[in-house]
Design a protein around this motif. Structure first.
Motif, mmCIF file in Angstrom:
data_model
loop_
_atom_site.group_PDB
_atom_site.id
_atom_site.type_symbol
_atom_site.label_atom_id
_atom_site.label_comp_id
_atom_site.label_asym_id
_atom_site.label_seq_id
_atom_site.Cartn_x
_atom_site.Cartn_y
_atom_site.Cartn_z
ATOM 1 N N ALA A 1 44.090 34.201 -24.794
ATOM 2 C CA ALA A 1 44.293 34.176 -26.245
ATOM 3 C C ALA A 1 45.363 33.172 -26.633
ATOM 4 C CB ALA A 1 44.665 35.567 -26.745
ATOM 5 N N GLU A 2 46.408 33.069 -25.822
ATOM 6 C CA GLU A 2 47.478 32.113 -26.115
ATOM 7 C C GLU A 2 46.946 30.687 -26.121
ATOM 8 O OE1 GLU A 2 50.923 32.861 -23.577
ATOM 9 O OE2 GLU A 2 50.451 35.001 -23.687
ATOM 10 N N ALA A 3 46.031 30.392 -25.200
ATOM 11 C CA ALA A 3 45.443 29.049 -25.151
ATOM 12 C C ALA A 3 44.639 28.781 -26.424
ATOM 13 C CB ALA A 3 44.560 28.908 -23.920
ATOM 14 N N VAL A 4 43.885 29.784 -26.898
ATOM 15 C CA VAL A 4 43.117 29.618 -28.135
ATOM 16 C C VAL A 4 44.065 29.409 -29.309
ATOM 17 C CG1 VAL A 4 41.476 30.706 -29.718
ATOM 18 C CG2 VAL A 4 41.201 30.999 -27.252
ATOM 19 N N MET A 5 45.165 30.166 -29.325
ATOM 20 C CA MET A 5 46.153 29.993 -30.385
ATOM 21 C C MET A 5 46.702 28.573 -30.409
ATOM 22 S SD MET A 5 48.135 33.634 -29.857
ATOM 23 C CE MET A 5 49.396 33.454 -31.124
ATOM 24 N N LEU A 6 46.758 27.949 -29.237
ATOM 25 C CA LEU A 6 47.261 26.583 -29.122
ATOM 26 C C LEU A 6 46.154 25.535 -29.271
ATOM 27 C CD1 LEU A 6 49.784 27.219 -26.240
ATOM 28 C CD2 LEU A 6 50.365 26.473 -28.549
ATOM 29 N N GLY A 7 44.980 25.979 -29.740
ATOM 30 C CA GLY A 7 43.927 25.025 -30.082
ATOM 31 C C GLY A 7 42.924 24.733 -28.994
ATOM 32 N N TYR B 1 42.802 25.343 -14.547
ATOM 33 C CA TYR B 1 43.941 26.250 -14.644
ATOM 34 C C TYR B 1 44.499 26.574 -13.250
ATOM 35 C CZ TYR B 1 42.348 27.071 -19.477
ATOM 36 O OH TYR B 1 41.965 26.925 -20.791
ATOM 37 N N HIS B 2 43.599 26.789 -12.295
ATOM 38 C CA HIS B 2 44.024 27.108 -10.922
ATOM 39 C C HIS B 2 44.886 25.988 -10.348
ATOM 40 C CE1 HIS B 2 43.903 28.010 -6.665
ATOM 41 N NE2 HIS B 2 43.209 26.908 -6.431
ATOM 42 N N ARG B 3 44.459 24.747 -10.554
ATOM 43 C CA ARG B 3 45.208 23.613 -9.994
ATOM 44 C C ARG B 3 46.608 23.507 -10.605
ATOM 45 N NH1 ARG B 3 39.914 21.302 -9.793
ATOM 46 N NH2 ARG B 3 40.085 20.448 -11.918
ATOM 47 N N HIS B 4 46.760 23.947 -11.853
ATOM 48 C CA HIS B 4 48.061 23.901 -12.520
ATOM 49 C C HIS B 4 48.922 25.122 -12.191
ATOM 50 C CE1 HIS B 4 48.097 20.428 -15.331
ATOM 51 N NE2 HIS B 4 46.783 20.481 -15.167
ATOM 52 N N GLY B 5 48.347 26.096 -11.487
ATOM 53 C CA GLY B 5 49.092 27.318 -11.204
ATOM 54 C C GLY B 5 49.004 28.336 -12.311
ATOM 55 N N GLY B 6 48.038 28.154 -13.225
ATOM 56 C CA GLY B 6 47.853 29.100 -14.320
ATOM 57 C C GLY B 6 47.735 28.400 -15.657
ATOM 58 N N ILE B 7 47.224 29.114 -16.633
ATOM 59 C CA ILE B 7 46.935 28.521 -17.934
ATOM 60 C C ILE B 7 48.199 28.162 -18.706
ATOM 61 C CG2 ILE B 7 46.777 30.720 -19.177
ATOM 62 C CD1 ILE B 7 44.380 29.579 -20.684
ATOM 63 N N LEU B 8 49.271 28.966 -18.547
ATOM 64 C CA LEU B 8 50.498 28.687 -19.285
ATOM 65 C C LEU B 8 51.137 27.392 -18.791
ATOM 66 C CD1 LEU B 8 52.060 32.274 -19.469
ATOM 67 C CD2 LEU B 8 50.537 31.150 -21.093
ATOM 68 N N ASN B 9 51.145 27.196 -17.476
ATOM 69 C CA ASN B 9 51.686 25.962 -16.903
ATOM 70 C C ASN B 9 50.875 24.755 -17.386
ATOM 71 O OD1 ASN B 9 51.807 28.391 -15.107
ATOM 72 N ND2 ASN B 9 53.362 27.159 -14.086
ATOM 73 N N TYR B 10 49.549 24.946 -17.447
ATOM 74 C CA TYR B 10 48.694 23.863 -17.935
ATOM 75 C C TYR B 10 49.061 23.491 -19.369
ATOM 76 C CZ TYR B 10 44.620 21.782 -20.195
ATOM 77 O OH TYR B 10 43.804 20.974 -20.953
ATOM 78 N N MET B 11 49.278 24.520 -20.226
ATOM 79 C CA MET B 11 49.573 24.244 -21.629
ATOM 80 C C MET B 11 50.924 23.554 -21.787
ATOM 81 S SD MET B 11 46.937 25.029 -23.281
ATOM 82 C CE MET B 11 47.730 24.544 -24.824
#
Length: 892
Positions: A229-235, A876-886
């Motif tokens: 949901a946080e990723a969607v909130m960020l567009g 997302y996996h390569r970044h260590g998760g979606i938050l790190n990617y964002m």
């Protein structure tokens, strides 16, 4: 980079109330559009409108348009979807706002602009999960519960009020306003958006699995993990697979004595047995026209319980009538009707020529629905009320499982006595100790709420009462409920039976049932009694409602009152009286049960638009306590290191701008060896914090006493508490230990200890961890902490027979690798004890759903499927998760 929309040639003008708007006329895409399920038309419109060949590509549009072919493709076809908005509740919303605040800090520390971390997609947060049933059966119970809610949650509320001011495009609805899903249904839902001069369908994802309730109003919506949901909130767009769509045909009419709750419990059992996980369900047929929007919303609400992604009801004339009833703007309603009809998204359920193509069709005669309950441990285990006595009696001696407690014959006669308010009472197996009209499922529906009120009136007039030791409560989903209960004159009778209004929030259904008296708890525990909770909610998993109600049954509000009066669930209402009045006369349930026609007559005069106008004109202001609450100012949150509620999480510690290298998992130990249907309640409890738990010990070390512990749900903004609360459910069955509970084996020392303590020991030994689990791992509520908690414990991978959709996504979002046994294999068939060490190679060029090898130190080797379902999952996996990617994306 994003570019011009290649589908702008589909834009068409439409004039409404003298104003000209634009919309994408999907009918121009050809005859395939007219055959699409209505829910898929919403996905297609979003793909067309948002197509920039960057986030949403022309291929996404084509893949949705070719739904009939692609829905049957083995392995699925990936598409990107951009919802119109996001909705959150405070249990799952607080961690999201905490993450946003921490991401701002991370972006700043890496040299970026922290103000870029801000909701782009409209986001609403409703505070509804914090209030508990501490006080009941008094005129001031609601006031006292809300005062205690503020006292316990002041830090959280202060933080959320800061977030409301610090982040743009975010509305926060204050506590005491109602259930998030009912507020969404009655107030927040746009149905059709107008952005600039463009019209388009409302759609939503939410951090609560019951976001699906909004499908009853024709808005496509479902629950996602808080991280997603946080990723969607960020567009960001959501990556999903083109779903199969099960057409569920309804025909006939409900009987005079059946309720919408009975209908949804019937549908839940049918669809769970059919198997609809990952699929859309779309309702059609003439029977739908017989259902009110509240009835439809009740069915859509329990979509997670039958396992589908959505349970969708396209918009029809009943939908428009509901919008008028709930005081929506008349011009907006006109725009909704004209746009949806022009776009081919408006339905006449009595016209079979409008029926689209479905993946498969199932049917239900509404006339076949009978009075029902579900339990004692799962929402899909429906049992008719006529069979309840026999079913519960069988459960007592059935082997331990979803329908069994494993009692020995000599234990069946156990009972215990206690004193309460100067009188002596005796309880035994099947005694009701909690009866709650609660949750978004039913309190949105005037028919069952007024039905409960009429039943209460007739019961009181017949001389019946509820035993005073039974913890009764009524927690409406919005203030509108109070209005129409008062207007219909039933509140005094509800109060007399103990069902006074105790607050406006989720309460008992989420585990905020509050304490039972110590003497009752002692009797239950000393005699090992299987006592019951009866509630009008949607979840009844073990340990969720209350630790001392081992049997929990979902029921309509009417049946909640009926079983409270009876005082036990092992009653045959057909042949046994519900009670005996003061004159010694037997009273049967059928004598006081109101008919559907009787309820509808009262509803017509009692539920009016003025009520909705009154309640929602004031909703954003909140109570005096909320308005008086002072919050910090500024774009960065001033973290208080002494706070036990709000803490900056460690997710970004040591993070660099550059992408880390993919690392294999070497010589991992198994933290837990679990079976089937492990829910997010087992993984990340939301209820009370046990006094002997690691979380309790941590809070005690901070000087807090048990009365100030509050619940896990209320402390989701603090990772110190939540990591200690991971796998803290008292009903967790871990095959490493002999008894249920939050314990495991530290394998190198063969020592049994709390799960958190074992994880800490492994961490000191620098040993990575994995979980081995059965089917449907992570079913239940969409809790992001069910992924964040294991991540903080050091879990690197989960090896399961199957995953629930939302939880698998959350694991990916936190950098945990979801691995699935091959079909027909599991730990038992492979001869795994869980005491081996596991090594897992993760190639840098990993593909979606690729098979990889797991090696053990015992010599056993087996293949698993890496459940990265899409390329976005792998990103997302390569970044260590979606938050790190964002964070990296915002810096770039």
């Amino acid at each position: 980079m994003s570019g011009k929309n290649p589908y702008d040639q589909l834009l068409k003008n439409i004039t409404i109330s003298g104003k000209t708007y634009k919309y994408y006329d999907l009918k121009q895409l050809g005859p395939k559009y007219e055959k699409l399920p209505y829910s898929i038309r919403v996905l297609l419109e979003s793909a067309v409108r948002n197509c920039d060949n960057f986030q949403v590509k022309e291929n996404d549009v084509n893949n949705v348009l070719e739904w009939e072919k692609n829905q049957a493709v083995e392995g699925g076809v990936e598409v990107n979807f951009k919802p119109a908005r996001v909705i959150l509740q405070d249990f799952t919303g607080v961690p999201a706002v905490v993450d946003f605040a921490a991401m701002r800090d991370a972006v700043k520390s890496l040299g970026g602009d922290p103000d870029k971390i801000n909701p782009i997609c409209p986001s609403d947060l409703v505070i509804d999960h914090s209030v508990q049933v501490d006080f009941t059966r008094t005129d001031d119970a609601q006031q006292k519960n809300e005062e205690l809610e503020f006292e316990r949650n002041k830090e959280r509320f202060t933080f959320l009020k800061w977030g409301a001011n610090a982040f743009r495009n975010m509305l926060i609805v204050p506590p005491g306003s109602g259930i998030v899903h009912q507020v969404n249904l009655e107030y927040l839902a746009r149905v059709v958006f107008t952005t600039g001069d463009t019209l388009y369908p409302d759609s939503v994802v939410g951090t609560d699995s019951h976001t699906t309730m909004i499908n009853g109003l024709g808005v496509v919506g479902w629950g996602v993990g808080g991280i997603e949901a946080e990723a969607v909130m960020l567009g960001q767009a959501i990556s999903m697979l083109v779903p199969q769509v099960v057409g569920y045909k309804l025909y006939g009419k409900l009987s005079q004595y059946a309720t919408s709750t009975d209908l949804v419990l019937t549908i839940t059992k049918n669809l769970r047995a059919l198997g609809v996980v990952g699929k859309f369900v779309e309702f059609f047929g003439p029977g739908v026209a017989e259902l009110s929007i509240a009835d439809r919303a009740t069915i859509s609400n329990m979509c997670p319980e039958y396992g589908a992604t959505v349970g969708f009801f396209p918009i029809d004339d009943n939908s428009l009538q509901y919008l008028h009833q709930t005081n929506r703007d008349a011009q907006k309603i006109e725009a909704i009707e004209k746009y949806l009809k022009a776009a081919g998204m408006f339905r006449d359920f009595t016209n079979a020529s409008e029926d689209p193509v479905f993946s498969q069709v199932v049917e239900l005669d509404l006339g076949s629905v009978v009075s029902s309950m579900s339990g004692p441990k799962r929402p899909q285990d429906r049992v008719s009320v006529t069979d309840m006595k026999a079913a519960f009696t069988s459960c007592l001696t059935n082997r331990v499982g979803f329908n069994g407690f494993g009692l020995k014959p000599e234990a069946l006669a156990k009972k215990g006595s206690f004193s309460f308010e100067g009188n002596e009472y005796t309880i035994t197996h099947g005694s009701v100790v909690i009866a709650a009209i609660t949750s978004c499922t039913n309190t949105s529906n005037p028919s069952v709420m007024l039905g409960a009120g009429l039943l209460a009136k007739k019961a009181v007039e017949a001389g019946l009462s509820v035993a005073p030791y039974i913890k009764t409560s009524l927690s409406p989903g919005s203030g509108v409920v109070t209005h129409y209960l008062r207007e219909s004159g039933v509140i005094p009778y509800l109060n007399q039976l103990g069902f006074s209004i105790v607050g406006f929030g989720c309460m008992t259904c989420i585990g905020n049932s509050g304490p039972l008296p110590d003497n009752i708890v002692n009797v239950i525990e000393q005699n090992e009694l299987v006592c019951a909770g009866v509630l009008s909610g949607n979840r009844n998993f073990e340990g969720r409602i209350h630790p001392n109600t081992r049997a929990n049954y979902l029921a309509s509000p009417l049946l909640v009152i009926a079983y409270a009066i009876a005082g036990r669930v092992d009653i045959d209402f057909e042949n046994e009286p519900i009670g005996v009045n003061s004159k010694g006369q037997k009273v049967f349930l059928r004598e006081i049960w109101p008919s559907r026609a009787e309820i509808q007559s009262v509803e017509k005069t009692s539920v009016i638009p003025a009520m909705f106008k009154d309640v929602y004109s004031r909703i954003e202001n909140g109570s005096n306590a909320w308005r008086a609450l002072k919050s910090p100012e500024g774009k960065l949150y001033p973290w208080d290191k002494t706070s036990t509620y709000i803490k900056s999480p460690p997710f970004f510690e040591g993070m660099t701008k550059n992408l880390p290298e993919t690392q294999p998992i070497r010589n991992a130990r198994v933290l837990l060896l679990l079976g089937d249907s492990v829910t997010t309640d087992h993984i990340s409890p939301a209820g009370s914090i046990a006094r002997n738990s690691p979380a309790a010990r941590f809070l005690a070390s901070r000087g807090l006493t048990p009365k100030d512990f509050n619940s896990y749900g209320s402390r989701r903004g603090n990772d110190d508490i939540m990591s200690r609360g991971t796998f803290a459910n008292i009903r967790l069955v871990n095959k490493f230990v002999s008894l249920p509970g939050p314990r495991t084996l530290h394998i190198p020392t063969n020592e049994e200890m709390d799960v958190f303590d074992a994880a800490e020991l492994y961490k000191k030994e620098q040993t990575p961890l994995v979980l081995i689990v059965g089917k449907d791992y992570g079913s239940g509520s969409s809790r992001d902490w069910a992924a964040k908690g294991p991540f903080l414990l050091g879990v690197k991978a989960v090896i399961a027979e199957s995953f629930e959709r939302i939880h698998r996504s959350n694991l990916v979002g936190m950098g945990i690798v979801p691995l699935q046994f091959k079909e027909g294999q599991n730990a038992e068939s492979l001869g795994l004890t869980g005491k081996e060490q596991y090594s897992i190679e993760l190639p840098s060029n990993l593909k979606p759903l690729q098979q990889i090898t797991v090696k053990t130190d015992s010599g056993k080797t087996f293949e698993v499927i890496a459940r990265f379902d899409t390329e976005v999952d792998l990103l997302y996996h390569r970044h260590g998760g979606i938050l790190n990617y964002m964070v990296r994306k915002m810096i770039d």
